[in-house]
Scaffold this active site. Structure first.
Site, mmCIF file in Angstrom:
data_model
loop_
_atom_site.group_PDB
_atom_site.id
_atom_site.type_symbol
_atom_site.label_atom_id
_atom_site.label_comp_id
_atom_site.label_asym_id
_atom_site.label_seq_id
_atom_site.Cartn_x
_atom_site.Cartn_y
_atom_site.Cartn_z
ATOM 1 N N GLU A 90 56.094 1.172 -11.078
ATOM 2 C CA GLU A 90 57.078 0.153 -11.422
ATOM 3 C C GLU A 90 58.269 0.867 -12.053
ATOM 4 O O GLU A 90 58.100 1.844 -12.768
ATOM 5 C CB GLU A 90 56.527 -0.858 -12.441
ATOM 6 C CG GLU A 90 55.478 -1.784 -11.904
ATOM 7 C CD GLU A 90 54.073 -1.252 -12.106
ATOM 8 O OE1 GLU A 90 53.893 -0.318 -12.919
ATOM 9 O OE2 GLU A 90 53.145 -1.740 -11.443
ATOM 10 N N TYR B 186 63.142 7.897 -6.376
ATOM 11 C CA TYR B 186 62.003 7.340 -5.650
ATOM 12 C C TYR B 186 62.387 6.990 -4.210
ATOM 13 O O TYR B 186 61.613 7.229 -3.283
ATOM 14 C CB TYR B 186 61.436 6.125 -6.376
ATOM 15 C CG TYR B 186 61.025 6.397 -7.809
ATOM 16 C CD1 TYR B 186 60.466 7.618 -8.189
ATOM 17 C CD2 TYR B 186 61.209 5.444 -8.797
ATOM 18 C CE1 TYR B 186 60.097 7.866 -9.492
ATOM 19 C CE2 TYR B 186 60.836 5.682 -10.113
ATOM 20 C CZ TYR B 186 60.284 6.899 -10.460
ATOM 21 O OH TYR B 186 59.922 7.150 -11.754
ATOM 22 N N ILE C 105 61.317 13.027 -18.099
ATOM 23 C CA ILE C 105 61.920 14.344 -18.294
ATOM 24 C C ILE C 105 62.797 14.240 -19.531
ATOM 25 O O ILE C 105 63.512 13.240 -19.714
ATOM 26 C CB ILE C 105 62.765 14.771 -17.057
ATOM 27 C CG1 ILE C 105 61.886 14.882 -15.816
ATOM 28 C CG2 ILE C 105 63.511 16.078 -17.323
ATOM 29 C CD1 ILE C 105 60.807 15.962 -15.867
ATOM 30 N N ASN D 293 67.332 1.198 -14.008
ATOM 31 C CA ASN D 293 67.146 2.655 -14.006
ATOM 32 C C ASN D 293 67.550 3.211 -12.631
ATOM 33 O O ASN D 293 66.705 3.600 -11.820
ATOM 34 C CB ASN D 293 65.699 3.005 -14.355
ATOM 35 C CG ASN D 293 65.506 4.482 -14.624
ATOM 36 O OD1 ASN D 293 66.343 5.313 -14.284
ATOM 37 N ND2 ASN D 293 64.376 4.817 -15.231
ATOM 38 N N ILE E 190 56.420 8.616 -16.275
ATOM 39 C CA ILE E 190 56.931 9.948 -15.955
ATOM 40 C C ILE E 190 58.260 10.078 -16.676
ATOM 41 O O ILE E 190 59.088 9.165 -16.638
ATOM 42 C CB ILE E 190 57.081 10.189 -14.438
ATOM 43 C CG1 ILE E 190 57.564 11.628 -14.169
ATOM 44 C CG2 ILE E 190 57.972 9.144 -13.783
ATOM 45 C CD1 ILE E 190 57.463 12.068 -12.723
#
Length: 157
Positions: free
Chosen positions: A110, A122, A78, A115, A76
């Site tokens: 994962e 999350y 952006i 990050n 994912i």
């Protein structure tokens, strides 16, 4: 009084024509990006590959694999110039909704420990840290672990 038109993002299936732009965006976003072939293979394997567009500009994408009873978010992203504006949260809500539509009972992913922005997202969306995969990701200094996270998608009422 003037009216301001608010442009709403759309999520649509990824197509072959999107792949060069998606691969370029991934390369802008990560030091060890997926290749165009990784995205093509995901599409051809039947994974849920979607593009997130705002005013005909691709601002993000996601790749999700489905298995019996669970979904696994493989990628994912952006666009770097669109980060920090809430688009990642909106796309995650879409992915979670899509996984529920596909009758997944859990959503797995994962994430690199480094990050912190993604991990915070999350965490706030209810994902739990389940385990750590040692030396999972390539890194400048060798390898980096992966934090394995899980979201329960079953409503317990």
């Amino acid at each position: 009084m003037s009216t301001v038109l608010q442009i709403q993002p759309i999520v649509r299936p990824m197509t072959e024509a999107d792949l060069p732009e998606i691969a370029a965006l991934d390369a802008q976003s990560y030091p060890f990006p997926w290749t165009l072939g990784n995205f093509a293979d995901s599409m051809h394997s039947g994974y849920r590959c979607c593009v997130y567009e705002l005013d005909n500009e691709i601002i993000g994408y996601a790749v999700m694999m489905l298995a019996v009873g669970e979904a696994h978010l493989l990628n994912i992203t952006i666009a770097p110039d669109r980060q920090g504006q809430g688009w990642g949260r909106v796309l995650m809500h879409y992915i979670i909704g899509r996984a529920r539509q596909d009758r997944a009972e859990s959503l797995w992913l994962e994430v690199r420990p480094s990050n912190s922005v993604a991990r915070r997202l999350y965490d706030t969306m209810g994902f739990d840290c389940v385990s750590v995969r040692k030396d999972y990701y390539p890194a400048v200094d060798g390898r980096e672990d992966a934090v394995i996270m899980r979201l329960d998608l079953i409503d317990h009422a």
